[in-house]
Design a protein around this motif. Structure first.
Motif, PDB file in Angstrom:
ATOM      1  N   TYR A  24      73.643  59.541  60.086  1.00  0.00           N
ATOM      2  CA  TYR A  24      74.631  59.531  59.006  1.00  0.00           C
ATOM      3  C   TYR A  24      74.026  60.177  57.761  1.00  0.00           C
ATOM      4  O   TYR A  24      72.939  59.820  57.319  1.00  0.00           O
ATOM      5  CB  TYR A  24      75.066  58.097  58.686  1.00  0.00           C
ATOM      6  N   SER A  25      74.748  61.112  57.175  1.00  0.00           N
ATOM      7  CA  SER A  25      74.218  61.862  56.032  1.00  0.00           C
ATOM      8  C   SER A  25      74.947  61.510  54.742  1.00  0.00           C
ATOM      9  O   SER A  25      76.170  61.662  54.642  1.00  0.00           O
ATOM     10  CB  SER A  25      74.347  63.361  56.280  1.00  0.00           C
ATOM     11  N   LEU A  26      74.191  61.078  53.760  1.00  0.00           N
ATOM     12  CA  LEU A  26      74.760  60.822  52.432  1.00  0.00           C
ATOM     13  C   LEU A  26      74.957  62.120  51.648  1.00  0.00           C
ATOM     14  O   LEU A  26      75.492  62.100  50.533  1.00  0.00           O
ATOM     15  CB  LEU A  26      73.850  59.877  51.641  1.00  0.00           C
ATOM     16  N   ASP A  27      74.538  63.242  52.230  1.00  0.00           N
ATOM     17  CA  ASP A  27      74.749  64.541  51.602  1.00  0.00           C
ATOM     18  C   ASP A  27      76.092  65.141  51.980  1.00  0.00           C
ATOM     19  O   ASP A  27      76.437  66.240  51.521  1.00  0.00           O
ATOM     20  CB  ASP A  27      73.629  65.509  51.990  1.00  0.00           C
ATOM     21  N   GLU A  28      76.835  64.470  52.842  1.00  0.00           N
ATOM     22  CA  GLU A  28      78.177  64.920  53.214  1.00  0.00           C
ATOM     23  C   GLU A  28      79.211  64.085  52.473  1.00  0.00           C
ATOM     24  O   GLU A  28      78.986  62.913  52.166  1.00  0.00           O
ATOM     25  CB  GLU A  28      78.390  64.783  54.732  1.00  0.00           C
ATOM     26  N   ASP A  29      80.347  64.691  52.219  1.00  0.00           N
ATOM     27  CA  ASP A  29      81.397  64.007  51.480  1.00  0.00           C
ATOM     28  C   ASP A  29      82.235  63.100  52.383  1.00  0.00           C
ATOM     29  O   ASP A  29      82.322  63.313  53.591  1.00  0.00           O
ATOM     30  CB  ASP A  29      82.338  65.021  50.823  1.00  0.00           C
ATOM     31  N   ILE A  30      82.836  62.111  51.764  1.00  0.00           N
ATOM     32  CA  ILE A  30      83.879  61.296  52.389  1.00  0.00           C
ATOM     33  C   ILE A  30      85.198  61.721  51.757  1.00  0.00           C
ATOM     34  O   ILE A  30      85.306  61.827  50.540  1.00  0.00           O
ATOM     35  CB  ILE A  30      83.632  59.799  52.164  1.00  0.00           C
ATOM     36  N   VAL A  31      86.201  61.999  52.592  1.00  0.00           N
ATOM     37  CA  VAL A  31      87.461  62.545  52.102  1.00  0.00           C
ATOM     38  C   VAL A  31      88.528  61.466  52.004  1.00  0.00           C
ATOM     39  O   VAL A  31      88.881  60.830  52.993  1.00  0.00           O
ATOM     40  CB  VAL A  31      87.972  63.681  53.011  1.00  0.00           C
ATOM     41  N   VAL A  32      89.022  61.272  50.793  1.00  0.00           N
ATOM     42  CA  VAL A  32      90.141  60.358  50.538  1.00  0.00           C
ATOM     43  C   VAL A  32      91.397  61.196  50.378  1.00  0.00           C
ATOM     44  O   VAL A  32      91.406  62.178  49.628  1.00  0.00           O
ATOM     45  CB  VAL A  32      89.908  59.542  49.247  1.00  0.00           C
ATOM     46  N   THR A  33      92.453  60.850  51.072  1.00  0.00           N
ATOM     47  CA  THR A  33      93.742  61.506  50.849  1.00  0.00           C
ATOM     48  C   THR A  33      94.677  60.506  50.185  1.00  0.00           C
ATOM     49  O   THR A  33      94.806  59.365  50.623  1.00  0.00           O
ATOM     50  CB  THR A  33      94.360  62.013  52.167  1.00  0.00           C
ATOM     51  N   THR A  34      95.309  60.929  49.111  1.00  0.00           N
ATOM     52  CA  THR A  34      96.152  60.032  48.328  1.00  0.00           C
ATOM     53  C   THR A  34      97.257  60.844  47.663  1.00  0.00           C
ATOM     54  O   THR A  34      97.361  62.064  47.861  1.00  0.00           O
ATOM     55  CB  THR A  34      95.293  59.289  47.277  1.00  0.00           C
ATOM     56  N   SER A  35      98.092  60.189  46.892  1.00  0.00           N
ATOM     57  CA  SER A  35      99.145  60.873  46.147  1.00  0.00           C
ATOM     58  C   SER A  35      99.075  60.454  44.687  1.00  0.00           C
ATOM     59  O   SER A  35      98.603  59.364  44.370  1.00  0.00           O
ATOM     60  CB  SER A  35     100.525  60.548  46.725  1.00  0.00           C
TER      61      SER A  35
END
Length: 261
Positions: free
Chosen positions: A111-122
């Motif tokens: 698991y890499s903390l250098d990669e983003d986590i993507v949130v989709t919202t409005s």
């Protein structure tokens, strides 16, 4: 304000033509979201915003993770069939714990903390600002956060929250006056009412725990704004991290020029 995440994430979705709202098309094949299979090594473009990935981020952040203390919970979450089959047999469980610890170690390492986590919202846009040439976005402030929960969590927290270190990075939806007028006209109904909802993908980089092991602090590195919930008609995309680098480089260059005079 509590900002509750609304997320829509099709697995294995490919976008073959990247169309923005105003008809400019770049033909390409791109992965919209890379799905991480927890426990398997391999590079990813981004992680889904879900409870399992937030759990893995929290495990990665721990300075000295006690695998023995967490192996049963990990097994319940990621190997439920094994847990249910062998949990009443202490001899079989001893072997499965050793086996699961190795799996867990590989998963945490991958698991890499250098990669983003993507949130989709409005979010909602405000009235057009004719001076800044953009619509203000009404959605984030210092108390905003997103969360994901799970009831199959063992002894891990059943909910993780993601707070934002730089909510102000989400600025305006920048459009020219002509583009803004076209966009609003496309949202106007026969009674003159205008829908001001837009759909946003936030790319968050986990930096540290906020205060508790179930509260993470993330930094916005990039965001994309879309006219539709399917994320096919992009209105704007801003690389926050790149803009910060460019600003720092410009400040450094200005300081160098000033000192050389």
């Amino acid at each position: 304000m509590i900002s509750v995440v609304k997320w829509w994430m099709p697995m294995g979705h490919f976008q073959r033509s990247d169309d923005n709202f105003f008809g400019e098309t770049t033909m390409r094949v791109s992965i919209v979201v890379a799905i991480i299979l927890v426990g398997q090594a391999g590079s990813v473009l981004a992680y889904d915003f879900d409870w399992k990935n937030l759990l893995m981020a929290s495990l990665k952040l721990r300075q000295s993770l006690d695998y023995d203390a967490n192996v049963d919970s990990y097994m319940q979450v990621f190997r439920p069939d094994v847990w249910n089959r062998y949990r009443n047999d202490e001899f079989e469980m001893a072997e499965k714990r050793r086996e699961t610890i190795e799996i867990m170690k590989k998963a945490v390492a991958a698991y890499s903390l250098d990669e983003d986590i993507v949130v989709t919202t409005s979010m909602e846009i405000g009235s057009y600002d004719f001076e800044t040439k953009g619509f203000p976005l009404d959605g984030l402030n210092e108390s905003s956060y997103y969360y994901a929960s799970s009831y199959q969590n063992g002894n891990f927290p059943n909910r993780f929250t993601m707070h934002l270190s730089n909510p102000a990075a989400l600025g305006h939806l920048q459009l020219s006056e002509a583009q803004a007028k076209e966009f609003l006209n496309s949202r106007k109904n026969r009674n003159g009412e205008i829908s001001r909802k837009v759909y946003v993908k936030l790319y968050l980089r986990v930096k540290k725990f906020r205060n508790e092991p179930d509260a993470l602090l993330g930094e916005i590195t990039k965001y994309s704004i879309y006219a539709d919930a399917a994320h096919l008609r992009r209105l704007s995309e801003v690389d926050v991290a790149q803009k910060a680098k460019e600003k720092k480089a410009a400040e450094t260059a200005a300081l160098t020029a000033q000192t050389s005079q």
